[in-house]
Design an enzyme around this catalytic site. Structure first.
Site, PDB file in Angstrom:
ATOM      1  N   GLU A 111       0.854  -1.194   0.000  1.00  0.00           N
ATOM      2  CA  GLU A 111       0.000   0.000   0.000  1.00  0.00           C
ATOM      3  C   GLU A 111       0.892   1.246   0.000  1.00  0.00           C
ATOM      4  O   GLU A 111       1.218   1.780   1.061  1.00  0.00           O
ATOM      5  CB  GLU A 111      -0.918  -0.019   1.224  1.00  0.00           C
ATOM      6  CG  GLU A 111      -1.827  -1.226   1.239  1.00  0.00           C
ATOM      7  CD  GLU A 111      -2.393  -1.553   2.613  1.00  0.00           C
ATOM      8  OE1 GLU A 111      -3.369  -2.308   2.674  1.00  0.00           O
ATOM      9  OE2 GLU A 111      -1.866  -1.056   3.632  1.00  0.00           O
ATOM     10  N   ASP A 140      -0.277   0.157  10.647  1.00  0.00           N
ATOM     11  CA  ASP A 140       0.165  -1.073  11.292  1.00  0.00           C
ATOM     12  C   ASP A 140       1.517  -1.538  10.771  1.00  0.00           C
ATOM     13  O   ASP A 140       2.066  -2.507  11.283  1.00  0.00           O
ATOM     14  CB  ASP A 140      -0.889  -2.171  11.094  1.00  0.00           C
ATOM     15  CG  ASP A 140      -1.742  -2.370  12.335  1.00  0.00           C
ATOM     16  OD1 ASP A 140      -1.685  -1.504  13.227  1.00  0.00           O
ATOM     17  OD2 ASP A 140      -2.470  -3.376  12.412  1.00  0.00           O
ATOM     18  N   LYS A 282      -6.462  -6.029  11.510  1.00  0.00           N
ATOM     19  CA  LYS A 282      -7.243  -4.802  11.313  1.00  0.00           C
ATOM     20  C   LYS A 282      -8.202  -4.549  12.467  1.00  0.00           C
ATOM     21  O   LYS A 282      -8.439  -3.396  12.842  1.00  0.00           O
ATOM     22  CB  LYS A 282      -8.020  -4.881   9.996  1.00  0.00           C
ATOM     23  CG  LYS A 282      -8.817  -3.618   9.671  1.00  0.00           C
ATOM     24  CD  LYS A 282      -9.577  -3.763   8.364  1.00  0.00           C
ATOM     25  CE  LYS A 282     -10.436  -2.539   8.079  1.00  0.00           C
ATOM     26  NZ  LYS A 282     -11.191  -2.684   6.810  1.00  0.00           N
ATOM     27  N   ASP A 306     -10.777   1.815   3.968  1.00  0.00           N
ATOM     28  CA  ASP A 306      -9.464   1.247   3.707  1.00  0.00           C
ATOM     29  C   ASP A 306      -8.606   2.284   2.993  1.00  0.00           C
ATOM     30  O   ASP A 306      -9.122   3.183   2.321  1.00  0.00           O
ATOM     31  CB  ASP A 306      -9.580  -0.011   2.848  1.00  0.00           C
ATOM     32  CG  ASP A 306     -10.183  -1.173   3.625  1.00  0.00           C
ATOM     33  OD1 ASP A 306     -10.160  -1.127   4.868  1.00  0.00           O
ATOM     34  OD2 ASP A 306     -10.681  -2.113   2.983  1.00  0.00           O
ATOM     35  N   ASP A 446     -15.355  -7.905  10.195  1.00  0.00           N
ATOM     36  CA  ASP A 446     -16.376  -6.915   9.859  1.00  0.00           C
ATOM     37  C   ASP A 446     -17.782  -7.521   9.865  1.00  0.00           C
ATOM     38  O   ASP A 446     -18.705  -6.962  10.456  1.00  0.00           O
ATOM     39  CB  ASP A 446     -16.067  -6.275   8.501  1.00  0.00           C
ATOM     40  CG  ASP A 446     -15.640  -7.286   7.445  1.00  0.00           C
ATOM     41  OD1 ASP A 446     -15.745  -8.500   7.707  1.00  0.00           O
ATOM     42  OD2 ASP A 446     -15.212  -6.872   6.351  1.00  0.00           O
TER      43      ASP A 446
END
Length: 606
Positions: A111, A140, A282, A306, A446
């Site tokens: 990312e 993280d 997460k 996200d 989630d």
């Protein structure tokens, strides 16, 4: 009192074309009965070849029928929502609640920091009072490269935010906007400003990418902010202290853009990680953000996205608030889920990454059955619902009681006092991850969290605006798709096989039709076994001259051949995500955009 003061802030509409789908479903049911009647009346006698294969095929078809029933329950009565943002502004513009926005990232390689800050800048630029926005990045990966990118973004936001408001840009991600926007040539002054901002963004992007390629922060850059000193004590990305830096303090009088308007609060957080503590991925990051934000801004509404899903609609938060702040129905709303949409889908969408069936048919069906599940991103939460509070029918939200921290408290003191909230041992012997916050011990935290919120009495809402609220990046390779689908399948089945099963956890807490709706995803995994049986065993039997299917003739021939042909052909068209081609064909036949999902539902029964 104005005429529209008593009008609702949103409306609900039933999908058009439902009768067509329901009639078609009944035809499928009748055809299925014929199949079962044939199976039961033609079971091979004991000792005949293929007897056990025949019985196995019969049980596979029973399972397919049950799964078809579950999908039909989901798609039977979809509903759609419309919001009235003008009414919201008329009644509550001066009393809009604060919103805490959580952006999660975990790896600066997978990312890239440039992608992360584009998401951050897009949500900072919402069409909303900036002093009521607080943006938190959870890193993280604990990367100083990401922190440097955030520092650059905090500086660029002073130019970008007023530029967005002046030109009324959409989308408000710099990368996405400049990739497609055309320079305004009509007015030289505006054209010059536009070119200047674009050049400043390209310069910032180049600095970040060059630093990322080097893989380390230069000594010159490290002197730009005290926060870089934190990395002196970092042993590795899995072993470091809490790093918390308030890059923009929204209550500071000096936190202004170039036009003298206030900026949103911007916070960087890398929660503490130690090898002897499980960090819960997460879910752990989200819970750390919930606690840290409660000490800094403590807004009643939380939006989580996200890092690869930038805001594509600057009015999304206002859309969400129309549900929370509706005088009649808003007090029961626990979360508002926006659909996932992607900008990198190829024309053919080979790996079906667009999720069109899920987002355009099944989620509206969930909503009609009691509320959509939480899908981990693009979701607005009521802080109290996310923090474990049960809904009470006498509950009435008092938006005025939520207030920010004391003005007297310095940024430095606030950083130090908030660090303990993101420490590893803070959750020991507490209900965090169990009854409070995002659920642990699930690969699909989630879905489990959303189910738990609904079982505590809260209502969820699915809202798909005409202009997509968020655009992200979908898997583009077979390996990425397989990894993602395996995680979803495993995690959902674990929920079904545990005490969190919708029929156990949801018993007397949510409607039976919503319990059945939740089964559509947990049953992915076992359905694969029956599918493999149905694909392999008849083929092997055919090699030995054993037929497990009837000689097709008459009505059965007409029904099965037409159904199979149409179903398989259209499943290949729609199921593999070629939505644009199919949508163009259907709308050419006179169907509207609102009717399109219902039409698709008729032909994607599985």
């Amino acid at each position: 009192m104005a005429k529209d003061d008593n009008l609702p802030l949103f409306e609900t509409k039933l999908a058009k074309g439902r009768i067509l789908f329901q009639f078609y479903s009944l035809l499928i049911f009748v055809g299925t009965c014929f199949i079962f009647a044939y199976r039961l009346s033609h079971i091979p006698a004991k000792g005949e070849p293929g007897r056990w294969a025949w019985i196995g095929l019969f049980f596979s078809e029973l399972w397919f029928c049950f799964y078809w029933f579950v999908t039909t329950v989901v798609r039977w009565n979809p509903i759609y929502r419309n919001t009235f943002k003008d009414r919201l502004s008329h009644r509550y513009e001066k009393a809009l609640p604060g919103i805490d926005i959580f952006v999660c990232t975990a790896d600066p390689v997978i990312e890239p920091p440039v992608m992360v800050i584009n998401t951050v800048l897009s949500v900072m630029a919402y069409d909303y009072p900036p002093e009521k926005l607080s943006v938190y990045l959870s890193d993280d990966g604990g990367s100083d490269l990401t922190f440097y990118a955030m520092l650059e973004a905090s500086r660029f936001s002073k130019i970008w935010l007023p530029f967005c408001k002046k030109f009324k840009l959409e989308p408000r991600s710099p990368e996405a906007y400049f990739r497609t926007a055309v320079e305004p040539l009509g007015e030289p002054v505006l054209a010059k400003e536009w070119s200047t901002v674009k050049m400043l963004y390209e310069d910032m992007k180049k600095r970040i990418e060059n630093t990322t390629k080097l893989g380390q922060i230069s000594e010159e850059i490290s002197k730009e902010h005290k926060g870089f000193n934190e990395w002196i004590l970092v042993a590795s990305r899995h072993d470091h202290q809490t790093i918390l830096q308030i890059l923009i303090d929204g209550r500071d009088s000096e936190a202004m853009d170039i036009q003298g308007q206030p900026l949103p609060t911007l916070v960087y957080l890398a929660r503490e990680k130690r090898t002897q503590y499980h960090h819960h991925f997460k879910a752990g990051a989200m819970n750390a953000l919930i606690r840290v934000s409660s000490g800094i801004s403590n807004s009643p509404i939380i939006l989580n996205v996200d890092c690869d899903m930038y805001s594509n609609n600057s009015k999304s938060v206002r859309d969400g608030l129309c549900f929370f702040m509706d005088e009649e129905k808003g007090n029961k709303v626990g979360f508002v889920q926006f659909p996932q949409a992607f900008e990198n889908i190829t024309k053919n969408d080979v790996y079906s990454s667009s999720l069109n069936v899920t987002m355009q048919m099944e989620m509206p069906g969930f909503d009609g059955n009691g509320g959509p599940c939480y899908i981990g991103t693009g979701c607005l939460h009521r802080r109290e619902a996310l923090s474990g509070k049960k809904y009470n029918k006498n509950f009435m939200e008092d938006w005025k009681r939520w207030s920010n921290r004391s003005v007297e408290e310095s940024t430095r003191v606030l950083e130090e006092t908030s660090k303990v909230l993101a420490s590893c041992n803070y959750e020991e012997n507490t209900q965090w991850g169990k009854e409070i916050g995002v659920k642990y011990d699930s690969a699909v935290e989630d879905v489990l969290t959303g189910l738990a919120i609904q079982c505590r009495g809260w209502r969820s809402i699915y809202f798909s605006p005409e202009r997509k609220g968020f655009l992200g990046v979908a898997p583009t390779t077979l390996l990425q798709s397989l990894v993602q689908h395996r995680r979803w399948s495993d995690g959902d089945f674990q929920i079904f096989a545990s005490r969190h099963c919708p029929f156990v956890l949801g018993y007397k807490n949510i409607p039976l039709k919503l319990q059945l709706s939740y089964c559509i995803y947990p049953l992915w995994a076992p359905t694969s076994l029956t599918t493999l049986y149905y694909v392999i065993v008849p083929s092997l039997c055919l090699l030995k001259g054993i037929s497990l299917f009837p000689q097709i003739h008459g009505f059965l021939h007409l029904y099965l051949s037409s159904f199979s042909t149409v179903h398989i052909a259209l499943e290949n068209v729609f199921g593999l995500g070629a939505h644009s081609r199919a949508g163009g064909m259907i709308k050419g036949c006179g169907y509207t955009e609102e009717q399109l999902p219902t039409f698709l539902a008729c032909w994607t029964i599985s």
